[in-house]
Structures are given as structure tokens and as C-alpha cells.
Design a protein around this motif. Sequence first.
Motif, short mmCIF file in Angstrom:
data_model
loop_
_atom_site.label_atom_id
_atom_site.label_comp_id
_atom_site.label_asym_id
_atom_site.label_seq_id
_atom_site.Cartn_x
_atom_site.Cartn_y
_atom_site.Cartn_z
N ALA A 72 0.82 -1.22 0.00
CA ALA A 72 0.00 0.00 0.00
C ALA A 72 0.85 1.27 0.00
O ALA A 72 0.55 2.21 0.73
N VAL A 73 1.88 1.28 -0.83
CA VAL A 73 2.74 2.47 -0.85
C VAL A 73 2.40 3.42 -2.00
O VAL A 73 2.81 4.58 -1.98
N LEU A 74 1.65 2.94 -3.01
CA LEU A 74 1.54 3.76 -4.22
C LEU A 74 0.11 3.80 -4.79
O LEU A 74 -0.08 4.15 -5.95
N TYR A 75 -0.88 3.46 -3.96
CA TYR A 75 -2.23 3.30 -4.52
C TYR A 75 -2.78 4.59 -5.13
O TYR A 75 -3.41 4.55 -6.19
N ASN A 76 -2.53 5.75 -4.50
CA ASN A 76 -3.06 7.00 -5.07
C ASN A 76 -2.39 7.33 -6.40
O ASN A 76 -3.05 7.69 -7.37
N GLU A 77 -1.06 7.18 -6.42
CA GLU A 77 -0.32 7.48 -7.65
C GLU A 77 -0.74 6.51 -8.77
O GLU A 77 -0.90 6.90 -9.93
N LEU A 78 -0.93 5.24 -8.42
CA LEU A 78 -1.31 4.26 -9.44
C LEU A 78 -2.71 4.54 -9.98
O LEU A 78 -3.01 4.26 -11.14
N SER A 79 -3.56 5.14 -9.15
CA SER A 79 -4.92 5.43 -9.62
C SER A 79 -4.90 6.47 -10.75
O SER A 79 -5.82 6.53 -11.56
N ASN A 80 -3.81 7.26 -10.83
CA ASN A 80 -3.72 8.25 -11.92
C ASN A 80 -3.61 7.60 -13.30
O ASN A 80 -3.75 8.25 -14.32
N PHE A 81 -3.31 6.29 -13.32
CA PHE A 81 -3.28 5.60 -14.62
C PHE A 81 -4.67 5.19 -15.08
O PHE A 81 -4.81 4.47 -16.06
N GLY A 82 -5.68 5.60 -14.33
CA GLY A 82 -7.06 5.42 -14.80
C GLY A 82 -7.82 4.29 -14.15
O GLY A 82 -8.95 3.99 -14.54
N PHE A 83 -7.22 3.63 -13.14
CA PHE A 83 -7.91 2.50 -12.50
C PHE A 83 -9.14 2.97 -11.71
O PHE A 83 -9.10 4.00 -11.04
N GLY A 84 -10.17 2.14 -11.72
CA GLY A 84 -11.36 2.41 -10.91
C GLY A 84 -11.20 1.91 -9.48
O GLY A 84 -11.96 2.27 -8.60
N PHE A 85 -10.25 1.01 -9.27
CA PHE A 85 -9.95 0.51 -7.92
C PHE A 85 -8.58 -0.15 -7.92
O PHE A 85 -8.08 -0.58 -8.97
N VAL A 86 -7.99 -0.18 -6.72
CA VAL A 86 -6.64 -0.76 -6.56
C VAL A 86 -6.71 -1.75 -5.39
O VAL A 86 -7.20 -1.40 -4.32
N VAL A 124 0.73 -6.35 7.96
CA VAL A 124 -0.51 -5.58 7.85
C VAL A 124 -0.44 -4.26 8.63
O VAL A 124 -1.04 -3.26 8.22
N PHE A 125 0.31 -4.22 9.74
CA PHE A 125 0.30 -3.00 10.56
C PHE A 125 1.07 -1.87 9.89
O PHE A 125 0.73 -0.70 10.02
N ASP A 126 2.10 -2.23 9.12
CA ASP A 126 2.82 -1.23 8.33
C ASP A 126 1.87 -0.66 7.25
O ASP A 126 1.83 0.55 7.02
N ALA A 127 1.10 -1.56 6.63
CA ALA A 127 0.17 -1.11 5.58
C ALA A 127 -0.89 -0.17 6.17
O ALA A 127 -1.26 0.83 5.54
N VAL A 128 -1.35 -0.48 7.38
CA VAL A 128 -2.36 0.37 8.02
C VAL A 128 -1.84 1.81 8.10
O VAL A 128 -2.56 2.77 7.79
N GLU A 129 -0.58 1.96 8.49
CA GLU A 129 0.01 3.31 8.57
C GLU A 129 -0.04 4.00 7.21
O GLU A 129 -0.36 5.17 7.09
N LYS A 130 0.29 3.23 6.16
CA LYS A 130 0.33 3.80 4.80
C LYS A 130 -1.07 4.18 4.32
O LYS A 130 -1.24 5.01 3.44
N LEU A 131 -2.08 3.49 4.89
CA LEU A 131 -3.45 3.71 4.42
C LEU A 131 -4.14 4.86 5.15
O LEU A 131 -5.30 5.16 4.87
N LYS A 132 -3.43 5.49 6.09
CA LYS A 132 -4.08 6.53 6.88
C LYS A 132 -4.26 7.85 6.14
O LYS A 132 -4.95 8.73 6.60
N LYS A 133 -3.59 7.98 4.98
CA LYS A 133 -3.80 9.22 4.21
C LYS A 133 -5.09 9.12 3.40
O LYS A 133 -5.69 8.05 3.31
N GLU A 134 -5.44 10.24 2.78
CA GLU A 134 -6.66 10.28 1.98
C GLU A 134 -6.56 9.30 0.79
O GLU A 134 -5.50 9.21 0.17
N HIS A 135 -7.66 8.59 0.51
CA HIS A 135 -7.66 7.68 -0.64
C HIS A 135 -8.30 8.37 -1.84
O HIS A 135 -9.41 8.89 -1.72
#
Length: 347
Positions: A72-86, A124-135
Motif C-alpha cells: 500500500a505504498v503507491l495506490y493514489n499514484e497508481l490510480s492516476n493511470f485510470g484505474f477504478g480501484f486498486v 498488515v500494521f505497516d500497511a495500516v500506517e500507509k493507508l491513513k492518508k486520503e484515498h
Amino acid sequence: MYRLIIRPILFLLDPEKVHHISFSSIKFLSQIGLSGLFKSIFLIEDKRLERELFGLKFKNPVGLAAGFDKNAVLYNELSNFGFGFVEIGTLTPKPQDGNPKKRLFRLKADKAIINRMGFNNNGVFDAVEKLKKEHKVLIGGNIGKNKITPNNEAIKDYLICFDALFDHVDYFVVNVSSPNTPGLRELQDKEPLMALLNELQLENSKLCKQKETIRKPILLKIAPDLTESQLLDIIEIVDKTKIDGVIATNTTISRDNLKSHAPLVKEAGGLSGAPLKNRSTEVIRFLAQKSNKSFPIIGVGGIHSAEDAIEKLEAGADLIQLWTGFVYEGPGLVKKINKSILEKLNA
Ligand SMILES: Cc1cc2nc3c(=O)[nH]c(=O)nc-3n(C[C@H](O)[C@H](O)[C@H](O)COP(=O)(O)O)c2cc1C
């Protein structure tokens, strides 16, 4: 430009290194303000692409499959490629290194990949930290068990991941279909699978009450190597456990009909990409027909063109996901698929 210039250069390098280089490059280019440029090149926004499923509104039906952004380090940036979900993950309770390298292989003649990553992730706990920003996009949380956890204790691992991610993802995917964690696929058998999914549903209801919120959709990700009778069991299990849908399919252990030769094709692991396309579509069609389309299906496996995507949707998939096709065909594939869906509506 991707297939003519960028891909030939990237394909000269070790595939896992390329994955890291691509991640760093996308992060860097986004940080210096090029997100808007990516969006203007790759994103199509059109109401007719929107899909409503299990209480969620997807901006378009094309998603990025699990295993690409495991941590979960790049989900927002990857969404810029046009994905509807990651979909992030597969995540396990404890961090783990996965299998020894080399563990990712390109089969160029087949437009395919063999991987035996083995759920390498930061936990999973590291990912939780990464997911705390706006999606900026809908996020699926794909969960699994640690390699050292025996199957008879697997439920605990899935529950830890479920609890940790509950507030941070939009839907869950229970991964019991990776060929790279020894014994994992035994959890696809009727009895252990019913027990696992029932337990997750109970937890879902419990957390809902506790947090005074709505339940999270739970989907099951299955292997393409299941027999017809196992697929019929899956339909019954979805019905009985009242989970929200199925993701079909994960990678295959089959090596049929490949153009590439040994030693490449003999590498252990899951095969993805073009050779998986027909089998995964067959599984989608079987599930849709035999269940009278009684639950949503996310179709994944071997989508390398808009035609491949439409084929999956026509077979019964409600949404689709890409992994290998995104690497072979480039980020423009997402837009091509969405454009083609719109063109079909206009025809
Ligand atoms: C390198 C690699 C790693 C993957 N890791 C995961 C994973 O961690 N969890 C999972 O559910 N699927 C994982 N997958 C499977 C993909 O999500 C997808 O189901 C499969 O590759 C078929 O789609 P494709 O042909 O478009 O690649 C992985 C695939 C690849 C190629």
C-alpha cells in the motif's frame, strides 16, 4: 511509445528490479507534480463507466490486481493511470521476506510471468500506517496467512488482518489461492473454507456493531486450477456464507500450451498473463452460469487488450483487474479498455 521504447529497455533488466525502479519512478514523477499529467493522459471520466457493486461505487470497472502494490505504498499514484480501484496485498499479520530471489520470471514469447514471491510484505500494521492518508480511489484489502502459521491456525491470521484493515479499506479479499505458500490452497476445500468465511462474517458483524458502521464486502479469490466439482462447491459456499463475491482467478500451476522452453517453464510458481486468459474466462463463465449470476464476479487473468477485457465482462464478470497485461502492454491499456467499453455502448 511504451511498447516501442520503454518496455524493451525495462525488459533487459531483472523483473523484480524493474518493479522497484517503476515504483520509485512513479513516486518521484508524482512528487514533482506530474500526477495531473498522468491523469490527463490516462484517465477517462464518464458516468457510463461507473459500476455499483456490494454497496460501493466504482468510477470504472478496471482495477489493479493484488500483488502489484503489496504494501500500500503507491495506490493514489497508481490510480492516476485510470484505474477504478486498486487492490493492495496480499498482507499477512507479520512482515515476511517471501521466497529467496530469483523468484519472478518473464516468459516473453508467451506474454506471461511466473512468480513465486511467497507473500513478501511488510506486514498488515505497516500497511495500516500507509493507508491513513486520503484515498483517491477505492481500495481492496487482500489478506492471507504467514508462511509459518499452520493451516489449523490460519483463521487467526486472517482475523488479525481483517481487524487491522477494517477502517482502512473498502472491501476485503480472502486469498486462499496463491500457489506460493505451502498448503495455502488446501484452505479452498469446502470445510476449512466455510469455517474461515463464517468466522470472518461473524467478525464483520461484530465490528459493524462495535463501530456503528456498515459491514465490509468480503470476496473470495480462487485458483484457476479448481475442478468443476470444486467450483460448484464454491458456489454453494458463497451462498451459505453470504459473502459478497468471487475474484476469478489467481495464477495457475498449469504449464500447458506455452511457447517458451525449459528451464524457464520449469520454474516453480504461479503463471499469469496471456496463457491464463482462456482458463480464467472459463471459470468466470462457469460460475456465472451455474449460479444464475447470483453473486458479483471480478474477472482477472490474461487481459492484454480491450477485447480480452470485454470477453471477461461478457462471460459474466462485473469488474475486471490487470497485472501482467499492465506490465506487457503499458499503462495505456486501462484507457483502451474503458474507451472500448464506451464505444460498445455507443454502437
Ligand atoms: C508478481 C506477481 C505477484 C502477485 N501477488 C499476488 C498476491 O500477493 N496476492 C494475490 O491475490 N494475487 C497475486 N498475484 C496474482 C494477480 O493478482 C492476478 O490474479 C494474476 O496474476 C492473474 O492476472 P494477470 O494475468 O493479469 O496477471 C500476483 C501476480 C504476479 C504476477
